[in-house]
Design an enzyme around this catalytic site. Structure first.
Site, PDB file in Angstrom:
ATOM      1  N   ALA A  64      45.365  47.714  33.771  1.00 49.56           N
ATOM      2  CA  ALA A  64      45.932  46.563  34.208  1.00 49.56           C
ATOM      3  C   ALA A  64      46.791  46.560  35.514  1.00 49.56           C
ATOM      4  O   ALA A  64      47.380  47.194  35.893  1.00 49.56           O
ATOM      5  CB  ALA A  64      47.180  45.563  33.252  1.00 49.56           C
ATOM      6  N   TYR A  65      46.879  45.770  36.260  1.00 48.49           N
ATOM      7  CA  TYR A  65      47.053  45.606  37.665  1.00 48.49           C
ATOM      8  C   TYR A  65      48.374  44.422  37.353  1.00 48.49           C
ATOM      9  O   TYR A  65      48.580  43.746  36.479  1.00 48.49           O
ATOM     10  CB  TYR A  65      46.977  45.049  38.488  1.00 48.49           C
ATOM     11  CG  TYR A  65      47.284  44.916  39.851  1.00 48.49           C
ATOM     12  CD1 TYR A  65      47.072  45.496  41.183  1.00 48.49           C
ATOM     13  CD2 TYR A  65      48.578  44.413  40.449  1.00 48.49           C
ATOM     14  CE1 TYR A  65      47.368  45.769  42.293  1.00 48.49           C
ATOM     15  CE2 TYR A  65      49.251  43.617  41.648  1.00 48.49           C
ATOM     16  CZ  TYR A  65      48.195  44.589  42.449  1.00 48.49           C
ATOM     17  OH  TYR A  65      49.042  44.854  43.798  1.00 48.49           O
ATOM     18  N   TYR A 129      47.860  36.948  39.206  1.00 44.67           N
ATOM     19  CA  TYR A 129      48.038  37.659  37.947  1.00 44.67           C
ATOM     20  C   TYR A 129      47.958  37.318  36.511  1.00 44.67           C
ATOM     21  O   TYR A 129      46.502  37.942  36.041  1.00 44.67           O
ATOM     22  CB  TYR A 129      49.276  38.840  37.769  1.00 44.67           C
ATOM     23  CG  TYR A 129      49.789  39.385  36.600  1.00 44.67           C
ATOM     24  CD1 TYR A 129      49.572  40.922  35.952  1.00 44.67           C
ATOM     25  CD2 TYR A 129      50.460  38.540  35.199  1.00 44.67           C
ATOM     26  CE1 TYR A 129      49.638  41.253  35.285  1.00 44.67           C
ATOM     27  CE2 TYR A 129      50.699  39.967  34.014  1.00 44.67           C
ATOM     28  CZ  TYR A 129      50.382  40.726  34.182  1.00 44.67           C
ATOM     29  OH  TYR A 129      50.462  40.892  33.019  1.00 44.67           O
ATOM     30  N   LYS A 133      44.314  37.814  34.586  1.00 45.20           N
ATOM     31  CA  LYS A 133      43.910  38.370  33.025  1.00 45.20           C
ATOM     32  C   LYS A 133      43.872  37.740  32.311  1.00 45.20           C
ATOM     33  O   LYS A 133      42.885  37.597  31.769  1.00 45.20           O
ATOM     34  CB  LYS A 133      45.590  38.048  32.869  1.00 45.20           C
ATOM     35  CG  LYS A 133      46.332  39.845  33.482  1.00 45.20           C
ATOM     36  CD  LYS A 133      45.596  41.036  32.998  1.00 45.20           C
ATOM     37  CE  LYS A 133      46.444  41.278  31.846  1.00 45.20           C
ATOM     38  NZ  LYS A 133      45.398  42.654  31.324  1.00 45.20           N
TER      39      LYS A 133
END
Length: 292
Positions: A64-65, A129, A133
């Site tokens: 994940a970022y 973000y 996601k």
């Protein structure tokens, strides 16, 4: 059937916790832990090759970022890690008939409500973000179907991680300057050790009920409440003052209320034990002290 798990993003906060819990509590499970140095999860050929090597029953994606503010300008990288990687892994899991658990976030919600969010609550991310996601969730579900479980979590921390909110508070608490912490954002703190235990319990339960689940520690807190409790448990006397979100502007908008409803996972997978956030935080502080 032998349980053999491929973990992507194994060097991250959750990945490390998952590797540890599997090694200590489930020695019969075969774990292949990978990160960017051993597997580029954004490379479809590499992913296909490792799954084709045979024997995998499960894949847990911890890639994940998570740099929420930096993602506002680093859109391409956030998209690769949070959307493209799930797309590739979901497709590969489907081709090789491997069950996949993908980790998502409370940031897929707008955070404008005031009651714990169930899995079917309307999404509405307001950050890069959160958007990347949520798109990653959609890729997993559309490609892996009944082979897919998505677990949304929130406010994740771990004693072994080099950096997270708890570690930052303890570092600041060791100084002599007062600390200001936001007190009007509400959420569900989560010890990554507990989430790792829940993932392992689902995999080894002998049952597979696909879909989206929420997992966090029970109870609701503000960042200020979480910080003051962490410092109290650590024995730090540094003053902590509550402030508003408006007093602490950030590039990415934080959800004002993103506490997660945990009814579904407790009913479907009671093996995935739930723990009150103050108790789990206490366990984390004890672990941090033991590692010093």
């Amino acid at each position: 059937m032998q349980t053999k798990i491929l973990i992507t993003g194994a060097n991250g906060q959750l990945g490390q916790c998952l590797c540890n819990v599997l090694a200590s509590k489930y020695p019969e499970v075969i774990v292949v832990a990978t990160d960017i140095d051993t597997l580029d999860a954004s490379n479809a050929d590499e992913v296909d090759a490792i799954l084709a090597s045979g024997g995998f029953s499960h894949l847990v994606n911890c890639v994940a970022y998570t740099a929420v503010d930096r993602a506002e300008t680093d859109v391409d990288r956030a998209t690769i890690l949070n959307t493209i990687v799930p797309k590739i892994l979901g497709s590969a899991a489907s081709r090789h008939n491997v069950r996949i658990i993908h980790i998502s976030t409370d940031y897929v919600f707008s955070g404008t409500g005031n009651t714990p969010l169930a899995e079917d609550a309307p999404t509405g991310p307001e950050t890069v973000y959160g958007t990347t996601k949520l798109n990653g969730e959609k890729e997993i579900l559309s490609r892996a179907g009944n082979n897919a479980i998505i677990i949304r979590t929130s406010w994740l921390y771990a004693a072994s991680a080099p950096s997270n909110f708890i570690k930052t508070m303890l570092r600041l608490g060791a100084g002599d300057k007062p600390i200001n912490v936001v007190n009007d954002q509400f959420g569900s703190p989560t010890n990554a050790d507990d989430l790792a235990g829940a993932i392992a319990a689902i995999i080894t339960s002998g049952r597979w009920i696909p879909g989206i689940y929420h997992y966090a520690n029970t109870g609701v807190a503000t960042w200020y409440q979480l910080a003051t409790e962490a410092l109290r448990l650590a024995g730090c006397k540094t003053p902590v003052f509550p402030i508003s979100t408006a007093q602490y502007p950030t590039p990415a908008k934080r959800p004002a209320y993103s506490a997660l409803c945990l009814d579904k996972i407790s009913q479907v997978y009671p093996e995935a034990q739930l723990f009150p956030w103050p108790k789990s935080l206490e366990q984390c502080i004890k672990r941090i002290k033991s590692l010093q």
